[in-house]
Design an enzyme around this catalytic site. Structure first.
Site, PDB file in Angstrom:
ATOM      1  CG  ASP A  67      -0.292  -0.536   2.490  1.00  0.00           C
ATOM      2  OD1 ASP A  67       0.945  -0.468   2.593  1.00  0.00           O
ATOM      3  OD2 ASP A  67      -1.023  -1.013   3.360  1.00  0.00           O
ATOM      4  CG  ASN A 136      -8.765  -1.580  12.062  1.00  0.00           C
ATOM      5  OD1 ASN A 136      -7.873  -2.266  11.559  1.00  0.00           O
ATOM      6  ND2 ASN A 136      -9.188  -0.449  11.536  1.00  0.00           N
ATOM      7  CG  HIS A 138      -5.707  -2.330   8.915  1.00  0.00           C
ATOM      8  ND1 HIS A 138      -5.827  -1.004   9.284  1.00  0.00           N
ATOM      9  CD2 HIS A 138      -4.379  -2.619   9.071  1.00  0.00           C
ATOM     10  CE1 HIS A 138      -4.651  -0.541   9.635  1.00  0.00           C
ATOM     11  NE2 HIS A 138      -3.754  -1.494   9.513  1.00  0.00           N
ATOM     12  CD  GLU A 143      -8.687   0.832   7.888  1.00  0.00           C
ATOM     13  OE1 GLU A 143      -8.484  -0.143   8.633  1.00  0.00           O
ATOM     14  OE2 GLU A 143      -8.232   1.962   8.115  1.00  0.00           O
TER      15      GLU A 143
HETATM   16  C1  F6R Z   1       1.504  -1.498   6.179  1.00  0.00           C
HETATM   17  C2  F6R Z   1       0.228  -2.169   6.292  1.00  0.00           C
HETATM   18  C3  F6R Z   1      -0.551  -2.239   7.555  1.00  0.00           C
HETATM   19  C4  F6R Z   1       0.293  -2.544   8.789  1.00  0.00           C
HETATM   20  C5  F6R Z   1      -0.584  -2.537  10.036  1.00  0.00           C
HETATM   21  C6  F6R Z   1       0.212  -2.792  11.297  1.00  0.00           C
HETATM   22  O1  F6R Z   1       2.018  -1.603   4.880  1.00  0.00           O
HETATM   23  O2  F6R Z   1      -0.203  -2.664   5.309  1.00  0.00           O
HETATM   24  O3  F6R Z   1      -1.558  -3.210   7.423  1.00  0.00           O
HETATM   25  O4  F6R Z   1       0.902  -3.797   8.637  1.00  0.00           O
HETATM   26  O5  F6R Z   1      -1.216  -1.300  10.156  1.00  0.00           O
HETATM   27  O6  F6R Z   1       1.048  -1.713  11.513  1.00  0.00           O
HETATM   28  P1  F6R Z   1       2.201  -1.756  12.626  1.00  0.00           P
HETATM   29  O7  F6R Z   1       3.155  -2.788  12.180  1.00  0.00           O
HETATM   30  O8  F6R Z   1       2.795  -0.388  12.586  1.00  0.00           O
HETATM   31  O9  F6R Z   1       1.532  -2.081  13.914  1.00  0.00           O
END
Ligand code: F6R
Length: 243
Positions: A67, A136, A138, A143
């Site tokens: 992303d 959450n 994702h 989301e």
């Molecule tokens: C990042 C992504 C997100 C993160 C998720 C966890 O490219 O796709 O899904 O993996 O938000 O983020 P952290 O690792 O910062 O807790």
């Protein structure tokens, strides 16, 4: 689904990097799906160490990131483009033309999503996808919602995601409200999935994702239906799951 429990985040990084390294050794021209955020930092650090020790060669590897924020250019320190360069790419011998991240500055979002999806197909698909998990549930920026998203698309970030990610910005107001993300179907098409999670704050969502019902309200729960998923998580993140 295979679950590997590690003592802490640093051991997690070594385990996850070991799995990625094995993929590169088995198929030197493999396609890796990569993630950003806090979770993969130790993994990337370990991959860099393996490269510096002469144990890994990225010269034939291609990468596709999950992303990118909309509205952030490559030069923006908070862009995922910059993150990947800082945390991995500039430290190893990967060719920059073999690294791919959605264009956050696109003026034609629909076209960019189609381009990205076609690019993954032209690469022959992703051999191994690294995933983190949001509080959450994702994965990528898919989301919680009423249905599972399909292919690469534009996402409106949830307030909880903006709140969680504001730590990388000056304030929550500076966090972009939208992103381009691979879709759930894009992720499910991938050969192997490696999900990493660490810390007590990920324990409840990890339990829901792995043991709860498969529901778009917890996007990561769809991984229960994929036949090649490895979870590497530390004791704290696995504290609500009896192994
Ligand atoms: C990042 C992504 C997100 C993160 C998720 C966890 O490219 O796709 O899904 O993996 O938000 O983020 P952290 O690792 O910062 O807790």
């Amino acid at each position: 689904m295979r679950i590997i429990k590690t003592k802490d985040k640093s051991e997690l990084g070594k385990e996850a990097a070991g799995i990625i390294a094995a993929q590169i050794k088995a198929k030197p021209d493999c396609v890796l799906g990569l993630a950003t955020g806090s979770s993969p930092i130790e993994t990337y650090r370990e991959l860099i160490r393996l490269y510096q020790n002469g144990a890994l060669d990225f010269s034939h590897v291609s990468t596709v990131n999950l992303d990118e924020y909309l509205g952030l250019g490559r030069e923006d320190a908070q862009s995922y483009y910059c993150f990947m360069n800082e945390q991995l790419f500039r430290h190893v011998n990967i060719k920059s033309e073999n690294t791919n991240i959605p264009d956050g500055m696109t003026t034609d979002i629909e076209r960019e999503c189609l381009r990205y999806e076609a690019l993954i197909e032209n690469l022959g698909g992703i051999d191994l996808q690294l995933l983190g998990i949001g509080h959450n549930g994702h994965i990528g920026f898919n989301e919680p919602s009423e249905s599972f998203s399909t292919v690469t698309h534009c996402v409106d970030l949830k307030p909880s995601t903006i709140e969680a990610n504001k730590r990388f910005f000056d304030s929550a107001n500076d966090v972009p409200r939208q992103a381009i993300s691979m879709g759930i179907q894009t992720i499910l098409n991938e050969g192997k999935i490696l999900l990493i999670a660490s810390g007590p704050d990920k324990a409840a969502i990890l339990r829901e994702a792995l043991l709860g019902p498969v529901t778009p309200e917890v996007p990561a729960s769809i991984l229960q239906l994929h036949n090649h998923v490895t979870i590497v998580a530390d004791e704290a993140a696995l504290s609500e799951i009896a192994l």
